[in-house]
Write a protein that holds these residues in place. Structure first.
Motif: not given
Length: 165
Positions: A30-45
């Motif tokens: 779950g932490l990996l999923a949140d971390s990847f989602t956060l990574y992708l969101m931040t890179h998109n922004f």
């Protein structure tokens, strides 16, 4: 005979029960999923931010997604060290993440607010696993979680202050 010997030597005996290893790995997934989602969101922004704060946000987002990218490997490798397969697909992350998808094309300060919420969500996920890791006497996971918590809480604070009047 050799096959049996190899199978026996691959049994995991690190002082954490299989039940606890599986439960901790599920939490880390779950932490990996949140971390990847956060990574992708931040890179998109980082790619799509506009406005008067473009340069500072673009640079800040790059530092954040770079750190996040490096954390993914650490989390996934801890899952593997516990003897469990690490999730690695969008479909798996979508099921496991606590971070909602970004809708539309947010403006710069909306991006900051979304990142605050995503950093806090990731911190909550990490914090939720601390008790289980502690009860299992799993210091490597405790250390990983403590480091991630420190970073996510600090990053959320640094983003949050940008939203103040």
């Amino acid at each position: 005979m050799k096959a049996k010997k190899a199978a026996a030597s691959s049994k995991i005996d690190i002082g954490i029960s299989e039940k606890d290893r599986v439960a901790i790995a599920a939490g880390l997934s779950g932490l990996l999923a949140d971390s990847f989602t956060l990574y992708l969101m931040t890179h998109n922004f980082h790619w799509n931010v506009t406005g008067p704060m473009f340069n500072s946000l673009h640079t800040m987002f790059m530092a954040q997604y770079t750190e996040q990218w490096n954390a993914l490997d650490i989390i996934a490798e801890r899952i593997r060290a516990l003897g469990v397969k690490a999730p690695g697909s969008y479909a798996e992350y979508e099921k496991l993440t606590t971070i909602p998808p970004v809708k539309g094309e947010p403006k710069a300060m909306e991006m900051v607010a979304l990142l605050v919420a995503a950093q806090e969500a990731t911190a909550r996920t990490a914090r939720g696993l601390l008790e289980l890791a502690d009860k299992a006497n799993d210091q490597p996971t405790m250390d990983l979680l403590t480091q991630r918590l420190d970073l996510h809480e600090k990053t959320a604070w640094m983003l949050r202050v940008l939203l103040e009047e």
